[in-house]
Design a protein around this motif. Structure first.
Motif, PDB file in Angstrom:
ATOM      1  N   HIS A  33      -2.220  21.204 -47.085  1.00 36.46           N
ATOM      2  CA  HIS A  33      -3.588  20.840 -47.435  1.00 36.46           C
ATOM      3  C   HIS A  33      -4.486  20.879 -46.217  1.00 36.46           C
ATOM      4  O   HIS A  33      -4.050  20.621 -45.100  1.00 36.46           O
ATOM      5  CB  HIS A  33      -3.626  19.431 -48.035  1.00 36.46           C
ATOM      6  N   VAL A  34      -5.740  21.148 -46.460  1.00 32.55           N
ATOM      7  CA  VAL A  34      -6.729  21.180 -45.395  1.00 32.55           C
ATOM      8  C   VAL A  34      -6.764  19.836 -44.662  1.00 32.55           C
ATOM      9  O   VAL A  34      -7.015  19.783 -43.468  1.00 32.55           O
ATOM     10  CB  VAL A  34      -8.121  21.518 -45.978  1.00 32.55           C
ATOM     11  N   GLN A  35      -6.462  18.769 -45.351  1.00 33.82           N
ATOM     12  CA  GLN A  35      -6.524  17.440 -44.745  1.00 33.82           C
ATOM     13  C   GLN A  35      -5.510  17.248 -43.629  1.00 33.82           C
ATOM     14  O   GLN A  35      -5.635  16.330 -42.842  1.00 33.82           O
ATOM     15  CB  GLN A  35      -6.291  16.350 -45.809  1.00 33.82           C
ATOM     16  N   THR A  36      -4.497  18.121 -43.537  1.00 32.89           N
ATOM     17  CA  THR A  36      -3.500  17.943 -42.488  1.00 32.89           C
ATOM     18  C   THR A  36      -4.054  18.309 -41.117  1.00 32.89           C
ATOM     19  O   THR A  36      -3.509  17.892 -40.106  1.00 32.89           O
ATOM     20  CB  THR A  36      -2.245  18.787 -42.759  1.00 32.89           C
ATOM     21  N   LEU A  37      -5.107  19.111 -41.085  1.00 35.33           N
ATOM     22  CA  LEU A  37      -5.744  19.479 -39.820  1.00 35.33           C
ATOM     23  C   LEU A  37      -7.005  18.656 -39.661  1.00 35.33           C
ATOM     24  O   LEU A  37      -7.832  18.603 -40.556  1.00 35.33           O
ATOM     25  CB  LEU A  37      -6.077  20.968 -39.795  1.00 35.33           C
ATOM     26  N   ARG A  38      -7.162  18.052 -38.539  1.00 35.69           N
ATOM     27  CA  ARG A  38      -8.319  17.194 -38.282  1.00 35.69           C
ATOM     28  C   ARG A  38      -9.283  17.885 -37.332  1.00 35.69           C
ATOM     29  O   ARG A  38      -8.874  18.663 -36.466  1.00 35.69           O
ATOM     30  CB  ARG A  38      -7.871  15.864 -37.670  1.00 35.69           C
ATOM     31  N   GLY A  39     -10.551  17.584 -37.488  1.00 31.04           N
ATOM     32  CA  GLY A  39     -11.583  18.202 -36.668  1.00 31.04           C
ATOM     33  C   GLY A  39     -11.457  17.912 -35.186  1.00 31.04           C
ATOM     34  O   GLY A  39     -11.880  18.705 -34.360  1.00 31.04           O
ATOM     35  N   TRP A  40     -10.845  16.776 -34.832  1.00 29.72           N
ATOM     36  CA  TRP A  40     -10.742  16.407 -33.417  1.00 29.72           C
ATOM     37  C   TRP A  40      -9.659  17.189 -32.693  1.00 29.72           C
ATOM     38  O   TRP A  40      -9.608  17.201 -31.464  1.00 29.72           O
ATOM     39  CB  TRP A  40     -10.468  14.909 -33.255  1.00 29.72           C
ATOM     40  N   MET A  41      -8.776  17.858 -33.425  1.00 30.96           N
ATOM     41  CA  MET A  41      -7.653  18.561 -32.792  1.00 30.96           C
ATOM     42  C   MET A  41      -8.146  19.752 -31.978  1.00 30.96           C
ATOM     43  O   MET A  41      -8.982  20.517 -32.429  1.00 30.96           O
ATOM     44  CB  MET A  41      -6.677  19.065 -33.854  1.00 30.96           C
ATOM     45  N   THR A  42      -7.593  19.906 -30.795  1.00 29.58           N
ATOM     46  CA  THR A  42      -7.918  21.076 -29.980  1.00 29.58           C
ATOM     47  C   THR A  42      -6.935  22.195 -30.339  1.00 29.58           C
ATOM     48  O   THR A  42      -5.888  21.949 -30.929  1.00 29.58           O
ATOM     49  CB  THR A  42      -7.800  20.765 -28.477  1.00 29.58           C
ATOM     50  N   LEU A  43      -7.283  23.409 -29.960  1.00 26.29           N
ATOM     51  CA  LEU A  43      -6.407  24.538 -30.275  1.00 26.29           C
ATOM     52  C   LEU A  43      -5.068  24.411 -29.555  1.00 26.29           C
ATOM     53  O   LEU A  43      -4.024  24.740 -30.123  1.00 26.29           O
ATOM     54  CB  LEU A  43      -7.091  25.855 -29.925  1.00 26.29           C
ATOM     55  N   SER A  44      -5.094  23.909 -28.328  1.00 27.19           N
ATOM     56  CA  SER A  44      -3.822  23.746 -27.607  1.00 27.19           C
ATOM     57  C   SER A  44      -2.955  22.677 -28.273  1.00 27.19           C
ATOM     58  O   SER A  44      -1.729  22.809 -28.324  1.00 27.19           O
ATOM     59  CB  SER A  44      -4.065  23.416 -26.138  1.00 27.19           C
ATOM     60  N   TYR A  45      -3.571  21.639 -28.813  1.00 25.78           N
ATOM     61  CA  TYR A  45      -2.833  20.600 -29.530  1.00 25.78           C
ATOM     62  C   TYR A  45      -2.189  21.187 -30.787  1.00 25.78           C
ATOM     63  O   TYR A  45      -1.003  20.978 -31.051  1.00 25.78           O
ATOM     64  CB  TYR A  45      -3.763  19.441 -29.895  1.00 25.78           C
TER      65      TYR A  45
END
Length: 106
Positions: A33-45
């Motif tokens: 689900h889209v909810q598993t990715l959060r807006g605060w996450m960086t690409l390296s994270y």
């Protein structure tokens, strides 16, 4: 008192383990689900946690190959003018591809 505390701890950690197991089953079935990715996450994270090469993430988002490491996923999507839901779906597709290549759930 110690028995009650022990029972509470077993219940708490058992519930957490059950939640993780059911989540892993949903992910393994391809349901991400889209909810598993959060807006605060960086690409390296995201690259580190989900085992996706950062270069692939950057390419999917139209981001330069280096620089701006502290920029969040939300910022990358806003900078590129990409709809947040669509951008996250692109990243999720990469996560699923990477997990299929590795033979492990994301």
């Amino acid at each position: 008192m110690a028995l009650v505390l022990g029972a509470l701890l077993v219940t708490f950690f058992g519930a957490r383990a059950w939640h993780q197991w059911t989540y892993a089953q949903r992910v393994a079935s391809g349901e991400v689900h889209v909810q598993t990715l959060r807006g605060w996450m960086t690409l390296s994270y995201i690259a580190r946690v989900y085992h996706v090469p950062e270069a692939e993430l950057r390419a999917a988002l139209g981001a330069p190959s280096t620089g701006f490491d502290e920029r969040s996923l939300k910022d990358w999507l806003a900078q590129s003018g990409t709809d947040p839901v669509e951008g996250r779906r692109r990243v999720e597709a990469l996560i699923l591809q990477a997990s299929a290549r590795q033979g492990t759930p994301p």
